[in-house]
Each structure stands twice: as structure tokens, then as C-alpha cells.
Design an enzyme around this catalytic site. Structure first.
Site, PDB file in Angstrom:
ATOM      1  N   LYS A 111       0.843  -1.211   0.000  1.00 42.78           N
ATOM      2  CA  LYS A 111       0.000   0.000   0.000  1.00 42.78           C
ATOM      3  C   LYS A 111       0.868   1.247   0.000  1.00 42.78           C
ATOM      4  O   LYS A 111       0.516   2.252  -0.621  1.00 42.78           O
ATOM      5  CB  LYS A 111      -0.943  -0.015   1.209  1.00 42.78           C
ATOM      6  CG  LYS A 111      -1.958  -1.144   1.116  1.00 42.78           C
ATOM      7  CD  LYS A 111      -3.349  -0.698   1.493  1.00 42.78           C
ATOM      8  CE  LYS A 111      -4.396  -1.684   1.024  1.00 42.78           C
ATOM      9  NZ  LYS A 111      -4.748  -2.696   2.021  1.00 42.78           N
ATOM     10  N   LYS A 214      -3.357 -10.415  -8.839  1.00 45.32           N
ATOM     11  CA  LYS A 214      -4.691 -10.844  -8.431  1.00 45.32           C
ATOM     12  C   LYS A 214      -5.738  -9.838  -8.879  1.00 45.32           C
ATOM     13  O   LYS A 214      -5.428  -8.666  -9.117  1.00 45.32           O
ATOM     14  CB  LYS A 214      -4.731 -11.008  -6.917  1.00 45.32           C
ATOM     15  CG  LYS A 214      -4.530  -9.726  -6.144  1.00 45.32           C
ATOM     16  CD  LYS A 214      -5.030  -9.852  -4.712  1.00 45.32           C
ATOM     17  CE  LYS A 214      -5.171  -8.476  -4.099  1.00 45.32           C
ATOM     18  NZ  LYS A 214      -5.858  -8.406  -2.856  1.00 45.32           N
ATOM     19  N   LYS A 217      -9.728  -4.417  -6.448  1.00 44.01           N
ATOM     20  CA  LYS A 217     -10.473  -3.178  -6.721  1.00 44.01           C
ATOM     21  C   LYS A 217      -9.533  -2.093  -7.210  1.00 44.01           C
ATOM     22  O   LYS A 217      -9.850  -1.353  -8.126  1.00 44.01           O
ATOM     23  CB  LYS A 217     -11.190  -2.713  -5.457  1.00 44.01           C
ATOM     24  CG  LYS A 217     -12.361  -3.605  -5.085  1.00 44.01           C
ATOM     25  CD  LYS A 217     -12.984  -3.177  -3.768  1.00 44.01           C
ATOM     26  CE  LYS A 217     -13.919  -4.258  -3.237  1.00 44.01           C
ATOM     27  NZ  LYS A 217     -14.202  -4.143  -1.817  1.00 44.01           N
TER      28      LYS A 217
END
Ligand code: TYM
Length: 349
Positions: A111, A214, A217
Site C-alpha cells: 500500500k 490478483k 479493486k
């Protein structure tokens, strides 16, 4: 009866990764365990959503849960922020969580890199986690202690099993660490060590359609439960492929292996065998494979999509489900917190 708990962040519509990695399993097990399924709205605050979107996103996930077959008669369905006991446990567990171990969490590092890439408008592969040049970038403490909040969700109900996708494995391991650490620190046996629930086939990772990684979103590579047949077909037909097998039994590149992973999730076994055979003898036509995949994804998603709108617009139903869920979830979490407060040494005057 063993307790099962899991949740999904309210950061936008659910995609096939959420569905096959988590939600489909929630639906399967709601008859067999005492289940708690929730919407992780506090976790969604790390990205500072606009207040109008914040609530709308909770409503979206709740509707998609119910449209997918979660049944409030069988499972406790609740919103994370409706249960303040979770936040209290989060404060207490933060005292047992160390900066070094939190900084080593893979999802935190990812992140941080993503936030830096966005702020500097650079591709991810040019970004290092270790440079300390993050002035003005939103890398907040909530992001660092994300696994502590997740452990609080799990431990607040003294859960035994947690159905999640492979990407959450490390977070779950940390919940086990905190369960042990709390029990050892306070000389008690309040928390069982929660384990993944994987139905014997291992935790799954649903790939995206862009060739690697993967489905996610923030990756913009997803097929959503709210997508209509046309949108799904368009996305699948555009999926990345290569120029085809170079000889019999040649190794499969990641982008094609990903299409097969998706096929295995939505298609009948003989369909998968058929296309595997075509790959092996080099007669595969990617157009045919994609057409079949699109059709089978549409058949999986359609019955869910057709229910989402009516659930979303049913104020009375959503009010009832979340009200009952809040009551049951708070009853369970406050029992745990009473034990926790006693163990830590809180006493009233
Ligand atoms: P979230 O919202 O990122 O994802 C929700 C669930 O979907 C699974 N998932 C996937 N599984 C397979 N392949 C994929 N491509 C894929 N993408 C997402 C995730 O593994 C997850 O099970 N931290 C959690 C939410 C959470 C939670 C909890 C979960 C908060 N507290 C307590 C369990 C227990 C999360 O970020 O999920």
C-alpha cells in the site's frame, strides 16, 4: 459450535476475487457454524472516502451480500462500526503490537508503494518501499495498524475459523500472534487461535484479466457482481493472451494460466478438460476459450446481479437486517470485552 467470522471492506462493488475468495464460502457454511459476517467500513477509512460515498459503499456491500445468498436468519450480518466493542479491543491490542512487525506486513509495504506511485505519478516498478521521501503522502497510522483492527474483528467474537482469500493469510497469522500474546501477557485463555477455513483446496487467489497479479479493486482488472452480460463479455474478450503454444505440452504463460484458473472456477470440469486438451495438442483457439469463459462467468453472475437492485432499494429490509445484526454482534462482543477488561485489570469505583 465453532464460530466463523469474516468481512469485506466497503470500498466499492464486489468482484469475482471477493466472491470466490470469500463470499461464496460464507454462503456455503452459514448452515454449519455460528457465523458472523460483516462490512468492514472502518477499514475503508484509510483512503479517506467522501462522507457521501462512505455510507453508500456500506449499502452496496450489504446488498451484494444478501443478493449472493447470505441469510440473516442463519448468520449474523452486521456493520463493523455498529459494534464499538471492536474499536475498544483495537485500542487494547494496539498496546501489544510492535512497530517493527507491523512495518514488515506485506500488504502495508504494497500500500505504501501504491500510495507513492500515485502521488508521484510513476509506475509501481520504479517505486521503492524503503525511501523515506513520503512527505504529504497518505500513509496513515490506520494503514500500519490495519492488521490490528482485523485481529480485533476476529477476536471480539473469539472466532475459531476465518474464511478469506490467500491475500489475507498474513493478517490472519497476525491475529493468531495477538491471541497468543494477549493470553500470555495476562495469564488467561480468552482467545482461541483463529484458523483459515479453506475447504480442503487451499486458499485461493483469483487472478485479474490483465495477465498477472490478483483481481483487485485498486488494480482496475476486475469483473464485478454488478456487471451486465455485455460488460463481462467485453472484459473477457479483451483479456491479455500470447501468440499461442509453441509445441505440444509447452509450459503455459501466466496470462493463459490465469484464464484457466477462472475457467476452473466457473465452468464444468469437462469444459476445462476440453480446453486443456486443446492447449496440450496446440489446437487451442483463444477466441473460443474466451467465449466459453465469458458465457460461464455471465451464468454465474447473472442470478446475483438480478437481485442486487431490489435488495439495494429495500430500505425496510436493510434496516431490519443491520438492526438485528448489530444487536447480536454487540451481545457477543460485549461478553468478550467483559472478560478482556477483567484480564487487563480495569475495575469500576
Ligand atoms: P478485502 O475487502 O480486501 O477482501 C475481501 C475478501 O475477498 C478476498 N479477495 C480475494 N480472494 C481471492 N482472490 C482475489 N483476487 C481476492 N481479492 C480479494 C480477500 O481475501 C478477503 O477474504 N482485511 C480484509 C477485510 C477484513 C476481514 C476482517 C476479513 C477486515 N476484518 C476480519 C476477515 C476477518 C480485506 O481487506 O478484505
Amino acid at each position: 459450535m465453532d464460530i466463523v467470522l469474516s468481512g469485506i471492506r466497503s470500498t466499492g462493488h464486489l468482484h469475482l476475487g471477493n466472491y470466490f475468495g470469500a463470499l461464496r464460502n460464507f454462503v456455503k457454511i452459514q448452515d454449519s457454524y455460528r457465523c458472523f459476517f460483516f462490512i468492514a467500513d472502518l477499514h475503508s477509512l484509510t483512503t479517506h472516502p467522501h462522507p457521501d460515498d462512505f455510507h453508500a459503499n456500506v449499502r452496496i456491500i450489504l446488498s451484494e451480500y444478501l443478493a449472493s445468498g447470505l441469510d440473516p436468519e442463519k448468520a449474523v450480518i452486521f456493520v463493523q462500526s455498529d459494534v464499538p466493542e471492536i474499536s475498544e479491543l483495537y485500542v487494547l491490542l494496539n498496546m501489544l503490537s510492535y512497530k517493527g512487525e507491523l512495518e514488515r506486513t506485506t500488504s502495508f509495504k504494497d500500500k505504501v508503494r501504491l500510495a507513492k506511485a500515485k502521488a508521484r505519478n510513476k509506475p509501481l516498478n520504479e517505486i521503492s518501499y524503503d525511501d523515506h521521501d513520503d512527505e504529504g503522502i497518505n500513509i496513515n497510522a490506520g494503514l500500519l495498524t490495519y492488521p490490528v483492527l482485523m485481529a480485533s474483528d476476529i477476536l471480539a467474537h473469539r472466532s475459531n475459523f476465518v474464511p478469506v482469500g490467500k491475500d489475507q493469510e498474513q493478517h490472519l497469522e497476525y491475529a493468531r500472534v495477538l491471541a497468543r500474546r494477549f493470553n500470555n501477557t495476562y495469564g488467561c485463555d480468552i482467545f482461541p487461535e483463529p484458523r483459515a477455513l479453506d475447504f480442503g483446496s487451499g486458499l485461493i487467489r483469483v487472478p485479474g484479466l490483465d495477465g498477472s497479479g490478483k483481481m483487485g479493486k485498486s488494480q482496475g482488472n476486475g469483473i464485478y457482481l454488478c456487471d451486465d452480460d455485455r460488460t463481462i463479455t467485453k472484459k473477457v474478450m479483451k483479456a491479455l493472451t500470447d501468440s499461442g503454444p509453441v509445441g505440444p505440452d509447452s509450459p503455459m504463460p501466466e496470462c493463459i494460466a490465469n484464464l484457466f484458473t477462472l475457467l476452473e472456477l466457473v465452468s464444468a470440469p469437462d469444459t476445462v478438460d476440453y480446453f486443456r486438451g486443446k492447449w496440450r495438442d496446440c489446437s487451442i483457439r483463444y477466441g473460443d476459450l474466451k467465449k466459453q469463459l465469458a458465457e460461464d462467468i455471465c451464468n454465474t453472475v447473472r442470478p446475483i446481479r438480478e437481485k442486487i437492485d431490489s435488495v439495494y432499494n429495500d430500505d425496510a429490509y436493510l434496516h431490519r437486517v443491520t438492526g438485528e445484526g448489530r444487536e447480536k454482534a454487540r451481545a457477543s462482543a460485549s461478553e468478550t470485552l467483559a472478560l478482556v477488561r477483567k484480564a487487563v485489570g480495569f475495575k469500576s469505583f
